[in-house]
Design a protein around this motif. Structure first.
Motif, PDB file in Angstrom:
ATOM      1  N   TYR A  43       0.932  -0.901   0.255  1.00 14.78           N
ATOM      2  CA  TYR A  43      -0.543   0.303  -0.058  1.00 14.78           C
ATOM      3  C   TYR A  43       0.805   1.066   0.250  1.00 14.78           C
ATOM      4  CZ  TYR A  43      -3.317  -3.568   1.820  1.00 14.78           C
ATOM      5  OH  TYR A  43      -3.954  -4.465   1.848  1.00 14.78           O
ATOM      6  N   ASP A 188      -7.974  -5.337  -0.383  1.00 13.67           N
ATOM      7  CA  ASP A 188      -7.451  -3.256  -1.137  1.00 13.67           C
ATOM      8  C   ASP A 188      -7.841  -2.635  -0.476  1.00 13.67           C
ATOM      9  OD1 ASP A 188      -7.954  -5.506  -3.234  1.00 13.67           O
ATOM     10  OD2 ASP A 188     -10.056  -5.049  -3.096  1.00 13.67           O
ATOM     11  N   ASN A 189      -7.680  -2.750   1.105  1.00 16.45           N
ATOM     12  CA  ASN A 189      -7.509  -1.702   2.124  1.00 16.45           C
ATOM     13  C   ASN A 189      -6.949  -1.213   3.158  1.00 16.45           C
ATOM     14  OD1 ASN A 189      -8.677  -0.137   4.391  1.00 16.45           O
ATOM     15  ND2 ASN A 189     -10.014   1.055   2.813  1.00 16.45           N
TER      16      ASN A 189
END
Length: 357
Positions: A43, A188-189
């Motif tokens: 990320y 996804d986070n």
């Protein structure tokens, strides 16, 4: 004079408590960089934010659990678990915890055996059997042996990882740093990934902390032990994440990202970090093994020494799983399940505060 002696004893206990908390979480996945890469590095900037969030949560969870152990005079995991989540969910979590610890023990012994077989040029089953026997000897010493091992290994692990991290950062051109962000994350986070990371690590650390009452002579010992442990984990994770981001092209997809980085600096650095990784695996194996035996021993009326021997014999043929695959799939699964326990701990503490007010 008595006050000085007491203060010294309290500092020792704070160190022991924070040490075992840190070594419970700094296992092979953490030290190798595999967990950091999977849960944070993908990320980029969000990964750094996620590590800070994880560090805060580790500090809060450690503080709350140890404080409850002290104030409730809790001596076992059952005494902590069932009042926290209730009987029904307690049974489910109990089963999950047992399966998780068995998985971790099997994987760590497999990793230890693999390193030993490579270094001594012996067959893998022989290396696994030797390490299972060594782990068994430490597990037989009960919680005091686990605490002693953690107190010894923790400073070596931290200093080794910190030295390695700073050396790489100082002597590497960091101009590639802004190109990071292509590693695939667990979700996804970054925030959800951070929560999952804390939750699955909390599964075993709560079991260990539930047995720490002999070292909690004062309430401050538990509070500071948890907070110092969380801050230490956060700082080390940030350092490793920086190294992984610098070398993201080289380490993406590697089972041992940090070790892959150290191979660029020659055999001495590679051997040094292999030793650090071996220590991390060893501490994880002994800690998870102790917790597993403690769980089994609470269910069946058999001497724990017999359970320890049988467990170590049983995991020898089971220690054949893939390291990276475990972290990517099994750890994530347990992470989602463990979220329930983390939230239960936080919610119960909020309820207790309302009752006091």
């Amino acid at each position: 004079m008595t006050g000085v002696v007491f203060l010294s004893e309290e500092i020792k206990n704070i160190y022991k408590v924070s040490s075992i908390y840190v070594t419970t979480i700094i296992g092979a996945g953490f030290a190798s960089g595999q967990e950091i890469a999977r849960f944070f590095s993908g990320y980029y900037k969000g990964g750094f934010y996620g590590i800070v969030i994880a560090g805060i949560l580790f500090a809060v969870v450690g503080w709350l659990v140890l404080d409850k152990v002290y104030t409730g005079r809790i001596k076992s995991y059952e005494e902590f678990l069932y009042p926290t989540v209730g009987w029904f969910f307690g049974k489910i979590m109990d089963t999950v915890v047992t399966l998780f610890m068995f998985s971790v023990l099997s994987i760590m012994v497999a990793g230890l055996g693999s390193i030993l077989s490579d270094k001594l040029n012996i067959q893998l089953p022989v290396g696994v059997a030797i390490m299972a026997f060594v782990c068994m000897l430490l597990m037989l010493t009960d919680i005091r042996g686990v605490v002693a091992l953690s107190s010894l290994i923790t400073p070596i692990l931290i200093l080794g990882i910190v030295f390695t991290g700073f050396y790489v950062i100082i002597f590497k051109d960091t101009s590639v740093f802004n190109m990071a962000g292509t590693l695939k994350g667990i979700t996804d986070n970054w925030f959800l990934s951070s929560l999952i990371y804390v939750s699955y690590n909390s599964i075993m650390s709560v079991v260990v902390m539930s047995n720490m009452l002999p070292y909690l002579k004062t309430r401050k010992t538990g509070v500071l032990g948890g907070i110092i442990g969380g801050i230490s984990l956060c700082a080390i994770a940030l350092l490793l994440n920086t190294v992984i981001n610098i070398f993201y092209w080289e380490v993406s997809g590697k089972e041992f990202p940090i070790l892959s980085v150290m191979e660029k600096y020659g055999n001495y650095f590679t051997s040094f970090y292999t030793f650090i990784l071996w220590l991390a695996m060893f501490s994880s194996a002994v800690t998870s093994g102790y917790c597993l035996v403690d769980r089994i021993g609470s269910k069946i009326k058999v001497n724990k020494k017999i359970i320890t021997v049988m467990t170590c014999l049983f995991i020898i043929p089971m220690s054949c799983f893939g390291f990276a695959n475990l972290i990517a799939s099994l750890y994530t699964l347990f992470g989602y399940i463990g979220l329930f326990m983390v939230f239960a701990i936080l919610i119960q503490e909020l309820r207790n505060d309302k009752k006091i007010n």
